[in-house]
Scaffold this active site. Sequence first.
Site, short mmCIF file in Angstrom:
data_model
loop_
_atom_site.label_atom_id
_atom_site.label_comp_id
_atom_site.label_asym_id
_atom_site.label_seq_id
_atom_site.Cartn_x
_atom_site.Cartn_y
_atom_site.Cartn_z
N ASP A 1 0.85 -1.19 0.00
CA ASP A 1 0.00 0.00 0.00
C ASP A 1 0.88 1.24 0.00
OD1 ASP A 1 -2.42 -1.45 0.16
OD2 ASP A 1 -2.19 -1.66 2.32
N ASP B 1 -7.13 -1.34 -4.41
CA ASP B 1 -8.18 -0.95 -3.45
C ASP B 1 -9.07 0.14 -4.04
OD1 ASP B 1 -7.04 -2.68 -1.56
OD2 ASP B 1 -5.75 -1.11 -0.76
#
EC number: 3.4.23.36
Length: 199
Positions: A144, A178
């Site tokens: 991420d 995401d």
Amino acid sequence: MSLKKATAIILLILLIDQVSKIYIKTHFMLGEEIRVFDWFRILFVENEGMAWGAKIPGTYGKLILTLFRIVAIGGIGYWLWDSIKRKSSRILIFCIAFIFAGALGNIIDSVFYGLIFNDSHRQVATLFPEAGGYGTLFHGKVVDMLYFPLYNGTLPEWIPIWGGQYFTFFDPVFNVADSAISVGVVLLLIFNKKAFPKK
């Protein structure tokens, strides 16, 4: 929308997602940050579990989660194929393609990244290291890097429960995959009637 167009959308999202993750993994140490704006930063973190870092506890928790994701992506893939076959609305197929691409992007991390990268703690990771990866098949960590702390500060005392506490909005760090899932789900909610028209 045709299968060819849906596949092109999926491949484009996957390409952007994986290129950004591989770049971050091979150029940043874990926790390293670049401040683009006050409200947007590139911050390298790794997620071992589900959304917001939640985990399934136990020795086989990570394996169970990864296998569940693979089963789920199979279901989403069938939903996409069936929607195209039935000539469903373009917005529905578009949204499913986004959700599928996002889910597949994170599955690639979970399945393979433990094998193809070494650790990022206090060092920049190497792609295909000679000594082997930091984990095994199905035990990779999701990369991420997108962080949007739109507000940082102490909440006013008059707010119940959280008053006087330091607060950050929006705190989660996420990635392109995401984002694709979120966009697909939000568009489905907004255009629900167009996505699922009554016959």
